[in-house]
Design an enzyme around this catalytic site. Structure first.
Site, PDB file in Angstrom:
ATOM      1  N   LYS A 136      41.441 -10.504  74.753  1.00  0.00           N
ATOM      2  CA  LYS A 136      41.417  -9.771  76.025  1.00  0.00           C
ATOM      3  C   LYS A 136      42.474  -8.681  76.102  1.00  0.00           C
ATOM      4  O   LYS A 136      42.408  -7.827  76.988  1.00  0.00           O
ATOM      5  CB  LYS A 136      41.534 -10.748  77.210  1.00  0.00           C
ATOM      6  CG  LYS A 136      40.295 -11.613  77.324  1.00  0.00           C
ATOM      7  CD  LYS A 136      40.083 -12.187  78.692  1.00  0.00           C
ATOM      8  CE  LYS A 136      38.671 -12.800  78.752  1.00  0.00           C
ATOM      9  NZ  LYS A 136      38.326 -13.372  80.021  1.00  0.00           N
ATOM     10  N   LYS A 141      30.108 -12.618  71.460  1.00  0.00           N
ATOM     11  CA  LYS A 141      29.713 -13.595  72.478  1.00  0.00           C
ATOM     12  C   LYS A 141      29.133 -12.881  73.701  1.00  0.00           C
ATOM     13  O   LYS A 141      29.630 -11.814  74.078  1.00  0.00           O
ATOM     14  CB  LYS A 141      30.974 -14.374  72.877  1.00  0.00           C
ATOM     15  CG  LYS A 141      30.787 -15.422  73.941  1.00  0.00           C
ATOM     16  CD  LYS A 141      32.127 -16.079  74.282  1.00  0.00           C
ATOM     17  CE  LYS A 141      32.803 -15.457  75.487  1.00  0.00           C
ATOM     18  NZ  LYS A 141      32.463 -16.023  76.785  1.00  0.00           N
ATOM     19  N   LYS A 194      30.910 -12.135  80.543  1.00  0.00           N
ATOM     20  CA  LYS A 194      30.815 -11.519  81.885  1.00  0.00           C
ATOM     21  C   LYS A 194      31.439 -10.146  81.879  1.00  0.00           C
ATOM     22  O   LYS A 194      30.977  -9.240  82.544  1.00  0.00           O
ATOM     23  CB  LYS A 194      31.591 -12.369  82.893  1.00  0.00           C
ATOM     24  CG  LYS A 194      30.957 -13.672  83.225  1.00  0.00           C
ATOM     25  CD  LYS A 194      31.334 -14.040  84.648  1.00  0.00           C
ATOM     26  CE  LYS A 194      31.555 -15.517  84.797  1.00  0.00           C
ATOM     27  NZ  LYS A 194      32.943 -15.915  84.544  1.00  0.00           N
TER      28      LYS A 194
END
Ligand code: ATP
Ligand code: LTN
Length: 338
Positions: A119, A204, A207
Protein backbone atom coordinates in the site's frame (compact mmCIF):
# COMPACT_ATOMS: atom_id res chain seq x y z
CA UNK A 1 -30.21 -34.54 32.53
CA UNK A 2 -28.31 -32.15 30.28
CA UNK A 3 -24.62 -32.88 30.10
CA UNK A 4 -22.43 -30.02 31.30
CA UNK A 5 -19.89 -31.18 28.69
CA UNK A 6 -21.93 -29.79 25.73
CA UNK A 7 -19.18 -28.18 23.60
CA UNK A 8 -19.36 -24.42 23.29
CA UNK A 9 -19.77 -23.14 19.73
CA UNK A 10 -16.57 -21.56 18.37
CA UNK A 11 -16.31 -17.80 18.77
CA UNK A 12 -15.96 -16.23 15.32
CA UNK A 13 -14.79 -12.68 14.58
CA UNK A 14 -14.12 -10.92 11.30
CA UNK A 15 -14.05 -7.41 9.87
CA UNK A 16 -14.33 -5.57 6.58
CA UNK A 17 -13.28 -2.04 5.70
CA UNK A 18 -15.97 0.38 4.56
CA UNK A 19 -13.59 2.03 2.07
CA UNK A 20 -14.16 1.52 -1.68
CA UNK A 21 -16.65 -0.66 -3.54
CA UNK A 22 -17.21 -4.15 -2.13
CA UNK A 23 -16.46 -6.76 -4.78
CA UNK A 24 -16.75 -10.41 -5.73
CA UNK A 25 -13.44 -11.22 -3.98
CA UNK A 26 -14.85 -9.93 -0.67
CA UNK A 27 -18.01 -12.00 -1.17
CA UNK A 28 -16.30 -15.26 -2.16
CA UNK A 29 -13.23 -14.99 0.06
CA UNK A 30 -14.93 -13.76 3.21
CA UNK A 31 -18.57 -12.66 3.40
CA UNK A 32 -20.15 -15.92 2.27
CA UNK A 33 -18.16 -17.80 4.93
CA UNK A 34 -19.36 -15.30 7.52
CA UNK A 35 -22.91 -16.19 6.51
CA UNK A 36 -22.16 -19.94 6.75
CA UNK A 37 -20.45 -19.62 10.13
CA UNK A 38 -23.57 -18.05 11.66
CA UNK A 39 -25.16 -21.49 11.86
CA UNK A 40 -22.28 -23.06 13.78
CA UNK A 41 -20.54 -20.29 15.69
CA UNK A 42 -21.03 -17.45 18.12
CA UNK A 43 -20.26 -14.76 15.55
CA UNK A 44 -19.13 -11.14 15.84
CA UNK A 45 -18.73 -9.19 12.60
CA UNK A 46 -17.59 -5.60 12.38
CA UNK A 47 -17.34 -2.86 9.81
CA UNK A 48 -13.85 -1.62 10.61
CA UNK A 49 -14.38 2.11 10.20
CA UNK A 50 -11.28 2.96 12.29
CA UNK A 51 -9.15 1.01 9.82
CA UNK A 52 -10.76 3.15 7.11
CA UNK A 53 -9.08 6.24 8.62
CA UNK A 54 -5.73 5.07 7.25
CA UNK A 55 -6.74 6.69 3.96
CA UNK A 56 -8.13 10.23 3.43
CA UNK A 57 -11.91 10.68 3.23
CA UNK A 58 -14.80 13.09 3.66
CA UNK A 59 -16.69 12.77 7.01
CA UNK A 60 -20.20 12.57 5.49
CA UNK A 61 -18.99 10.02 2.93
CA UNK A 62 -17.31 7.93 5.63
CA UNK A 63 -20.52 7.82 7.65
CA UNK A 64 -22.49 6.79 4.57
CA UNK A 65 -19.88 4.19 3.59
CA UNK A 66 -20.19 2.43 6.96
CA UNK A 67 -23.99 2.29 6.63
CA UNK A 68 -23.68 1.04 3.05
CA UNK A 69 -21.32 -1.75 4.09
CA UNK A 70 -23.51 -2.78 7.04
CA UNK A 71 -26.57 -2.82 4.76
CA UNK A 72 -24.71 -4.92 2.18
CA UNK A 73 -23.66 -7.45 4.83
CA UNK A 74 -27.28 -7.86 5.90
CA UNK A 75 -28.33 -8.13 2.25
CA UNK A 76 -25.72 -10.85 1.73
CA UNK A 77 -27.29 -12.93 4.50
CA UNK A 78 -26.03 -11.86 7.90
CA UNK A 79 -28.93 -12.31 10.29
CA UNK A 80 -28.97 -10.10 13.39
CA UNK A 81 -30.73 -12.93 15.25
CA UNK A 82 -27.76 -15.22 14.56
CA UNK A 83 -24.76 -12.90 14.76
CA UNK A 84 -23.63 -9.61 16.28
CA UNK A 85 -23.01 -6.92 13.64
CA UNK A 86 -21.50 -3.60 14.71
CA UNK A 87 -19.23 -0.69 13.81
CA UNK A 88 -15.70 -0.87 15.20
CA UNK A 89 -15.75 2.78 16.37
CA UNK A 90 -18.83 2.08 18.53
CA UNK A 91 -16.72 -0.19 20.76
CA UNK A 92 -13.94 1.82 22.46
CA UNK A 93 -12.03 -1.28 23.61
CA UNK A 94 -10.71 -1.85 20.06
CA UNK A 95 -8.62 1.33 20.08
CA UNK A 96 -7.65 0.87 23.74
CA UNK A 97 -6.45 -2.69 23.25
CA UNK A 98 -4.68 -1.65 20.03
CA UNK A 99 -2.33 0.49 22.15
CA UNK A 100 -1.39 -2.55 24.24
CA UNK A 101 -0.71 -4.40 20.99
CA UNK A 102 1.49 -1.54 19.76
CA UNK A 103 3.45 -1.89 22.97
CA UNK A 104 3.77 -5.63 22.34
CA UNK A 105 4.74 -5.62 18.63
CA UNK A 106 8.18 -4.59 17.39
CA UNK A 107 8.90 -2.04 14.66
CA UNK A 108 10.66 -4.74 12.61
CA UNK A 109 7.65 -7.02 12.79
CA UNK A 110 5.32 -4.36 11.43
CA UNK A 111 7.84 -3.32 8.76
CA UNK A 112 7.68 -6.88 7.35
CA UNK A 113 3.93 -6.75 6.67
CA UNK A 114 3.40 -7.12 2.92
CA UNK A 115 0.09 -5.19 2.96
CA UNK A 116 1.95 -2.13 4.31
CA UNK A 117 4.68 -2.54 1.69
CA UNK A 118 2.11 -2.93 -1.12
CA UNK A 119 0.00 0.00 0.00
CA UNK A 120 2.98 2.33 0.30
CA UNK A 121 4.72 1.12 -2.86
CA UNK A 122 3.28 3.93 -4.98
CA UNK A 123 3.21 6.99 -2.69
CA UNK A 124 6.26 6.03 -0.58
CA UNK A 125 6.56 5.35 3.16
CA UNK A 126 7.42 8.90 4.13
CA UNK A 127 3.95 10.31 3.51
CA UNK A 128 2.01 7.17 4.55
CA UNK A 129 -0.07 7.60 7.68
CA UNK A 130 1.39 6.01 10.81
CA UNK A 131 -1.98 4.30 11.20
CA UNK A 132 -1.31 2.34 8.02
CA UNK A 133 1.89 1.07 9.65
CA UNK A 134 0.31 0.17 12.99
CA UNK A 135 -2.88 -1.16 11.30
CA UNK A 136 -2.09 -4.84 12.15
CA UNK A 137 -2.04 -3.96 15.88
CA UNK A 138 -5.59 -2.62 15.64
CA UNK A 139 -6.59 -5.72 13.71
CA UNK A 140 -5.03 -7.93 16.40
CA UNK A 141 -7.02 -5.99 19.00
CA UNK A 142 -10.25 -6.51 16.99
CA UNK A 143 -9.70 -10.25 17.11
CA UNK A 144 -8.30 -10.71 20.63
CA UNK A 145 -10.97 -8.51 22.25
CA UNK A 146 -13.56 -11.20 21.43
CA UNK A 147 -11.57 -14.29 22.46
CA UNK A 148 -12.07 -15.40 18.86
CA UNK A 149 -11.27 -19.02 18.04
CA UNK A 150 -11.78 -18.59 14.30
CA UNK A 151 -11.25 -15.67 11.92
CA UNK A 152 -12.71 -16.15 8.42
CA UNK A 153 -10.63 -14.08 5.96
CA UNK A 154 -9.16 -14.23 2.46
CA UNK A 155 -5.61 -15.43 1.78
CA UNK A 156 -4.22 -11.85 1.79
CA UNK A 157 -4.84 -11.65 5.55
CA UNK A 158 -2.80 -14.75 6.48
CA UNK A 159 0.25 -12.72 7.52
CA UNK A 160 -1.83 -10.40 9.74
CA UNK A 161 -3.37 -13.43 11.44
CA UNK A 162 0.06 -14.92 12.08
CA UNK A 163 1.15 -11.65 13.67
CA UNK A 164 -2.00 -11.62 15.82
CA UNK A 165 -1.18 -15.10 17.10
CA UNK A 166 2.45 -14.10 17.80
CA UNK A 167 1.34 -11.01 19.74
CA UNK A 168 -1.19 -12.97 21.78
CA UNK A 169 1.36 -15.70 22.61
CA UNK A 170 3.98 -13.08 23.57
CA UNK A 171 1.54 -11.17 25.79
CA UNK A 172 0.37 -14.40 27.45
CA UNK A 173 3.89 -15.63 28.12
CA UNK A 174 4.97 -12.25 29.53
CA UNK A 175 1.90 -11.37 31.62
CA UNK A 176 0.09 -14.69 32.11
CA UNK A 177 -2.78 -16.29 30.20
CA UNK A 178 -4.97 -13.45 28.92
CA UNK A 179 -5.87 -13.98 25.26
CA UNK A 180 -7.33 -16.87 23.28
CA UNK A 181 -5.01 -17.82 20.39
CA UNK A 182 -7.08 -17.45 17.19
CA UNK A 183 -6.97 -19.56 14.01
CA UNK A 184 -7.28 -18.10 10.52
CA UNK A 185 -10.12 -19.73 8.55
CA UNK A 186 -9.03 -19.27 4.94
CA UNK A 187 -10.95 -20.95 2.09
CA UNK A 188 -9.08 -23.96 0.75
CA UNK A 189 -7.13 -23.53 -2.50
CA UNK A 190 -9.43 -23.20 -5.49
CA UNK A 191 -12.38 -22.08 -3.34
CA UNK A 192 -12.20 -18.28 -3.41
CA UNK A 193 -9.27 -17.57 -1.09
CA UNK A 194 -7.73 -15.14 -3.57
CA UNK A 195 -9.87 -13.93 -6.47
CA UNK A 196 -7.81 -12.10 -9.07
CA UNK A 197 -8.50 -8.94 -11.08
CA UNK A 198 -10.15 -10.01 -14.35
CA UNK A 199 -8.18 -7.48 -16.40
CA UNK A 200 -4.84 -8.46 -14.85
CA UNK A 201 -5.08 -11.90 -13.25
CA UNK A 202 -1.66 -11.55 -11.64
CA UNK A 203 -3.14 -8.96 -9.22
CA UNK A 204 -5.68 -9.50 -6.46
CA UNK A 205 -9.18 -8.14 -7.02
CA UNK A 206 -9.22 -5.20 -4.63
CA UNK A 207 -11.51 -2.37 -3.44
CA UNK A 208 -8.80 0.21 -3.94
CA UNK A 209 -7.51 -0.35 -7.46
CA UNK A 210 -6.49 1.55 -10.54
CA UNK A 211 -7.86 -1.24 -12.72
CA UNK A 212 -11.65 -1.13 -12.15
CA UNK A 213 -12.41 -2.89 -15.44
CA UNK A 214 -11.31 -6.14 -13.80
CA UNK A 215 -13.19 -5.71 -10.52
CA UNK A 216 -16.72 -7.10 -10.28
CA UNK A 217 -18.36 -4.66 -7.88
CA UNK A 218 -21.28 -6.02 -5.89
CA UNK A 219 -23.20 -2.86 -6.80
CA UNK A 220 -22.35 -3.03 -10.53
CA UNK A 221 -25.20 -3.19 -13.05
CA UNK A 222 -25.76 -6.80 -14.20
CA UNK A 223 -24.89 -5.80 -17.80
CA UNK A 224 -21.55 -4.37 -16.61
CA UNK A 225 -20.80 -7.51 -14.63
CA UNK A 226 -21.45 -9.62 -17.71
CA UNK A 227 -19.27 -7.38 -19.87
CA UNK A 228 -16.36 -7.45 -17.40
CA UNK A 229 -16.46 -11.25 -17.28
CA UNK A 230 -16.71 -11.63 -21.06
CA UNK A 231 -13.70 -9.33 -21.46
CA UNK A 232 -11.64 -11.12 -18.81
CA UNK A 233 -8.02 -11.56 -19.86
CA UNK A 234 -7.16 -15.20 -20.63
CA UNK A 235 -4.31 -16.31 -22.93
CA UNK A 236 -3.60 -17.16 -26.57
CA UNK A 237 -3.80 -20.97 -26.12
CA UNK A 238 -6.44 -22.76 -28.17
CA UNK A 239 -7.27 -26.37 -28.83
CA UNK A 240 -7.42 -29.42 -26.59
CA UNK A 241 -6.30 -28.92 -23.01
CA UNK A 242 -6.38 -25.12 -23.14
CA UNK A 243 -9.05 -24.99 -20.43
CA UNK A 244 -7.18 -26.27 -17.36
CA UNK A 245 -6.61 -25.21 -13.78
CA UNK A 246 -3.02 -24.05 -13.45
CA UNK A 247 -2.69 -20.79 -11.56
CA UNK A 248 0.96 -20.29 -12.48
CA UNK A 249 0.83 -20.98 -16.22
CA UNK A 250 -2.78 -19.91 -16.87
CA UNK A 251 -3.77 -17.28 -14.29
CA UNK A 252 -6.73 -15.83 -16.22
CA UNK A 253 -8.41 -19.13 -17.10
CA UNK A 254 -7.72 -20.50 -13.61
CA UNK A 255 -9.34 -17.47 -12.01
CA UNK A 256 -12.49 -18.02 -14.11
CA UNK A 257 -12.51 -21.71 -13.22
CA UNK A 258 -12.09 -20.86 -9.57
CA UNK A 259 -15.02 -18.42 -9.71
CA UNK A 260 -17.30 -21.05 -11.19
CA UNK A 261 -16.04 -23.79 -8.86
CA UNK A 262 -16.50 -21.61 -5.79
CA UNK A 263 -19.99 -20.51 -6.78
CA UNK A 264 -21.13 -24.03 -7.69
CA UNK A 265 -19.34 -25.82 -4.82
CA UNK A 266 -17.15 -27.91 -7.13
CA UNK A 267 -13.50 -28.61 -7.74
CA UNK A 268 -11.90 -26.24 -10.34
CA UNK A 269 -10.13 -29.06 -12.22
CA UNK A 270 -13.42 -30.96 -12.51
CA UNK A 271 -15.06 -27.81 -13.86
CA UNK A 272 -12.25 -27.46 -16.42
CA UNK A 273 -12.93 -30.95 -17.77
CA UNK A 274 -16.35 -29.80 -19.02
CA UNK A 275 -15.03 -26.98 -21.26
CA UNK A 276 -12.99 -26.73 -24.41
CA UNK A 277 -13.61 -23.07 -25.26
CA UNK A 278 -12.97 -19.94 -23.20
CA UNK A 279 -16.17 -18.30 -24.51
CA UNK A 280 -18.39 -21.07 -23.13
CA UNK A 281 -16.60 -20.93 -19.78
CA UNK A 282 -17.03 -17.14 -19.57
CA UNK A 283 -20.74 -17.37 -20.38
CA UNK A 284 -21.29 -19.85 -17.53
CA UNK A 285 -19.17 -17.81 -15.12
CA UNK A 286 -21.27 -14.75 -15.92
CA UNK A 287 -24.51 -16.67 -15.25
CA UNK A 288 -23.19 -18.06 -11.95
CA UNK A 289 -21.96 -14.65 -10.76
CA UNK A 290 -25.26 -12.97 -11.63
CA UNK A 291 -27.19 -15.74 -9.87
CA UNK A 292 -25.19 -14.95 -6.73
CA UNK A 293 -25.13 -11.16 -6.96
CA UNK A 294 -28.63 -10.25 -8.19
CA UNK A 295 -30.51 -11.48 -5.07
CA UNK A 296 -28.05 -9.55 -2.89
CA UNK A 297 -28.68 -6.40 -4.95
CA UNK A 298 -32.46 -6.85 -4.66
CA UNK A 299 -32.27 -7.31 -0.90
CA UNK A 300 -29.87 -4.35 -0.66
CA UNK A 301 -32.41 -2.11 -2.41
CA UNK A 302 -35.10 -3.19 0.08
CA UNK A 303 -32.89 -2.69 3.13
CA UNK A 304 -31.49 0.65 2.02
CA UNK A 305 -35.06 1.96 2.22
CA UNK A 306 -34.98 1.08 5.97
CA UNK A 307 -31.90 2.88 7.36
CA UNK A 308 -33.48 2.99 10.85
CA UNK A 309 -33.62 -0.80 10.91
CA UNK A 310 -29.95 -1.05 9.93
CA UNK A 311 -28.98 1.55 12.51
CA UNK A 312 -30.89 -0.33 15.23
CA UNK A 313 -29.07 -3.55 14.31
CA UNK A 314 -25.74 -1.72 14.68
CA UNK A 315 -26.76 -0.14 17.98
CA UNK A 316 -27.84 -3.45 19.48
CA UNK A 317 -24.71 -5.08 18.05
CA UNK A 318 -22.47 -2.46 19.65
CA UNK A 319 -24.08 -3.06 23.06
CA UNK A 320 -23.46 -6.81 22.85
CA UNK A 321 -19.94 -6.33 21.47
CA UNK A 322 -19.06 -3.78 24.15
CA UNK A 323 -19.93 -6.19 26.94
CA UNK A 324 -17.51 -8.81 25.59
CA UNK A 325 -14.69 -6.48 24.52
CA UNK A 326 -14.69 -4.35 27.70
CA UNK A 327 -14.26 -7.48 29.84
CA UNK A 328 -11.29 -8.64 27.75
CA UNK A 329 -9.73 -5.19 27.93
CA UNK A 330 -10.05 -5.19 31.72
CA UNK A 331 -8.37 -8.61 31.86
CA UNK A 332 -5.50 -7.28 29.73
CA UNK A 333 -5.19 -4.09 31.83
CA UNK A 334 -5.06 -6.17 35.01
CA UNK A 335 -2.47 -8.51 33.54
CA UNK A 336 -0.16 -5.73 32.32
CA UNK A 337 -0.37 -3.74 35.57
CA UNK A 338 -2.69 -0.83 34.81
P1 ATP B 1 -8.38 -3.04 -0.10
O1 ATP B 1 -8.06 -3.41 -1.48
O2 ATP B 1 -8.87 -1.65 0.07
O3 ATP B 1 -7.31 -3.44 0.88
P2 ATP B 1 -9.93 -5.38 0.09
O4 ATP B 1 -10.61 -5.54 -1.21
O5 ATP B 1 -8.72 -6.22 0.36
O6 ATP B 1 -9.64 -3.87 0.32
P3 ATP B 1 -10.94 -5.68 2.80
O7 ATP B 1 -11.98 -4.90 3.47
O8 ATP B 1 -9.54 -5.31 3.20
O9 ATP B 1 -11.03 -5.62 1.21
O10 ATP B 1 -11.19 -7.22 3.04
C1 ATP B 1 -12.36 -7.81 3.51
C2 ATP B 1 -12.23 -9.32 3.38
O11 ATP B 1 -12.23 -9.71 2.00
C3 ATP B 1 -10.91 -9.86 3.95
O12 ATP B 1 -11.17 -11.07 4.64
C4 ATP B 1 -10.07 -10.13 2.74
O13 ATP B 1 -9.13 -11.16 2.95
C5 ATP B 1 -11.13 -10.56 1.73
N1 ATP B 1 -10.68 -10.31 0.35
C6 ATP B 1 -10.32 -9.11 -0.16
N2 ATP B 1 -9.97 -9.24 -1.45
C7 ATP B 1 -10.11 -10.56 -1.77
C8 ATP B 1 -9.91 -11.32 -2.96
N3 ATP B 1 -9.51 -10.75 -4.08
N4 ATP B 1 -10.17 -12.65 -2.93
C9 ATP B 1 -10.59 -13.24 -1.79
N5 ATP B 1 -10.81 -12.59 -0.64
C10 ATP B 1 -10.58 -11.26 -0.61
N1 LTN C 1 -7.24 -6.08 7.80
C1 LTN C 1 -8.38 -6.64 7.15
C2 LTN C 1 -9.69 -6.09 7.68
C3 LTN C 1 -9.81 -6.37 9.13
C4 LTN C 1 -10.07 -7.61 9.76
C5 LTN C 1 -10.08 -7.37 11.15
C6 LTN C 1 -10.29 -8.90 9.27
C7 LTN C 1 -9.66 -5.46 10.14
N2 LTN C 1 -9.84 -6.05 11.35
C8 LTN C 1 -10.31 -8.41 12.09
C9 LTN C 1 -10.50 -9.93 10.21
C10 LTN C 1 -10.50 -9.68 11.58
C11 LTN C 1 -8.22 -6.34 5.67
O1 LTN C 1 -7.50 -5.45 5.30
N3 LTN C 1 -8.89 -7.08 4.86
Amino acid sequence: MLSSATPKPPRVLSGIQPTGQPHLGNLLGAIRYWVEDQTVGDCYYCVVDLHGLTVPGDPAERRQASMTMATLLLAAGLDPESCTLFLQSHVPAHAQLAWLMECTASFGELARMTQFKDKTAKGGEQTARVGLFTYPCLMAADILAYDADRVPVGEDQRQHLELTRDLALRFNSTYGPTFVIPQAAIPRPGRGARIMNLADPTRKMSKTTDLPSGVVGLFDEPADIERKIKRAVTDADTGPGSVRYDREAKPGVSNLLELLATLRGEDPQRVADRYSRYGDLKADVATAVLDAVEPIQRRYRELSAQPDFVYDVLKTGAKQANAVAAATLQRAYDAIGL
